[in-house]
Design an enzyme around this catalytic site. Sequence first.
Site, PDB file in Angstrom:
ATOM      1  NE  ARG A 261      -0.050 -12.374  -3.620  1.00 55.05           N
ATOM      2  CZ  ARG A 261      -1.059 -12.123  -4.441  1.00 55.05           C
ATOM      3  NH1 ARG A 261      -1.222 -12.857  -5.536  1.00 55.05           N
ATOM      4  NH2 ARG A 261      -1.913 -11.165  -4.173  1.00 55.05           N
ATOM      5  NE  ARG A 276       3.335 -17.694 -11.511  1.00 56.57           N
ATOM      6  CZ  ARG A 276       2.013 -17.542 -11.362  1.00 56.57           C
ATOM      7  NH1 ARG A 276       1.503 -17.426 -10.168  1.00 56.57           N
ATOM      8  NH2 ARG A 276       1.219 -17.555 -12.410  1.00 56.57           N
ATOM      9  CD  GLU A 348      -4.851 -12.807 -12.121  1.00 55.67           C
ATOM     10  OE1 GLU A 348      -4.783 -14.046 -12.297  1.00 55.67           O
ATOM     11  OE2 GLU A 348      -4.958 -12.281 -11.007  1.00 55.67           O
ATOM     12  CB  SER A 351      -7.870 -10.817  -9.645  1.00 54.52           C
ATOM     13  OG  SER A 351      -8.806 -11.830  -9.389  1.00 54.52           O
ATOM     14  NE  ARG A 388       1.424 -11.117 -12.900  1.00 57.59           N
ATOM     15  CZ  ARG A 388       0.704 -12.206 -12.684  1.00 57.59           C
ATOM     16  NH1 ARG A 388      -0.558 -12.249 -13.080  1.00 57.59           N
ATOM     17  NH2 ARG A 388       1.224 -13.254 -12.082  1.00 57.59           N
TER      18      ARG A 388
END
Length: 414
Positions: A261, A276, A348, A351, A388
């Site tokens: 990403r 991130r 997070e 999801s 994560r």
Amino acid sequence: MIDLKYLQKNYEETATKLIKKGVDSEILEALKQRFIELKEVNSTFEEAKANQNQMSKLFGQYKKDGKDIAELKVKVDANKELLSSLQESAREANEALNSLALGIPNFPDDRVPDGEDENDNVELKKVLKPTTFNFIPKEHWELSEINGWIDFGRGVKLAKSRFSVLRGDGARLERALINFFLDENRAKGFEEVAVPFINNASMLQGTGQLPKFEDDLFKIEDENLYLIPTAEVPLTNLYNDEILREKELPMLLTAYTPCFRKEAGSAGRDTRGMIRQHQFSKVEMVAISKPDDSERIFEMMVQNASDILTKLGLPHRIVELCGGDLGFSASHTIDLEVWLPGQNQYREISSISNTKEFQARRAKIRFKDSKKNTFVHTLNGSALAVGRTIVAIMENYQNEDGSVNIPEVLKRYM
RNA sequence: CGGGAGAUGUCAGAGCGGUUGAAUGUGCCAGUCUUGAAAACUGGUGAGGGUAAUUCCUCCGGGGGUUCGAAUCCCCCUCUCCCGGCCA
């Protein structure tokens, strides 16, 4: 893709829903107008076309019978002129509608709470109490300086910022987690799949990343190909433009992939550490189901992700996203947030979304429902984000000297 | 990357300018037969869109062209297979 016929017939209701998701009402008005225009243009074009087809048939008949065709040819030529201009405007109307429609997000489910952003999300429950320490817990990047699991500097050197290198037990932990997640998902009935990490533009349109979010994707130069931002793309599009048999459903799929990403909109956020990154590992669940089953499967997927965190001994909470925080394709989303003692907050880690028939409509995934073809529901969710999880393990399992214990369930994987 | 062949409905495979949205086989669904199943037989069975509806429009890998008319002719692209080169 939303159902345009439904939008036209129930404009007020759908507009209210989509405004909840942050769509400008003017765009919806324009969309509705374009849809009506298209129908008009199409019907006049089709009428002229039918006329032409009929005359052409007659033309063939005349020739066969040796009749004079001069008069007919004049009529047919005149109609041909008309036809080409009508066809052009039909094409334009269709393109105008399509480009607009592809940018409209999914309807939120009725139960989705109102709200602007993540601050309005609703916590449903907490699982396990946040870890306590008799010293001040460190953040994961501090720990990695001590134990050498993550090399941020050399990741940047090899690629650019937001890339990192895992080393030694850090790298082994990643591999262990991938195997653990896949095994857990498989035990819940998900089929393990290995997919291409590069997909073409039409697949990315199918799941909703294109055309609107091209800036978030890494594109292969001179090719119509992109690095996948999530395994949701290849897994869901496995059945792109297919009609499935009712008895094949539900289809439960899981895959490990790296995810790429650009993080275009998040300059300055989480610049430090591994939260991130431009590239991260993730194990994804995807379900393709009949509409009636999707809600039950959604609950199962949430439970599965939560169970995995519990087995790892990681405190977390389950959060229902509000309308403003829902992703483009999602109708209903539940996030799992893991406790990070070093950061002293929940972040997070998974999801899970039900896109209902939104992606199915774009990707043309249907099933034969006795006689007629019906759009399936598609669902996706992380189980779990690997990077994560490494962060969470480091921060929750840290000792005062900066060493990190390995969770019991992972020991057989390392 | 170079040379050749091809792309048609679930699949296989005809059609090569005019009631062809497409023969035939297969698969699938329903029925007959059977205690049940298999076999056999009968019927049905591509997708998308417009209309209240008969019906109409679009789709034979994708895009463009020729023609009154194209799955069928021409051009471009993509993909697949075979031969050669390179290479995990």
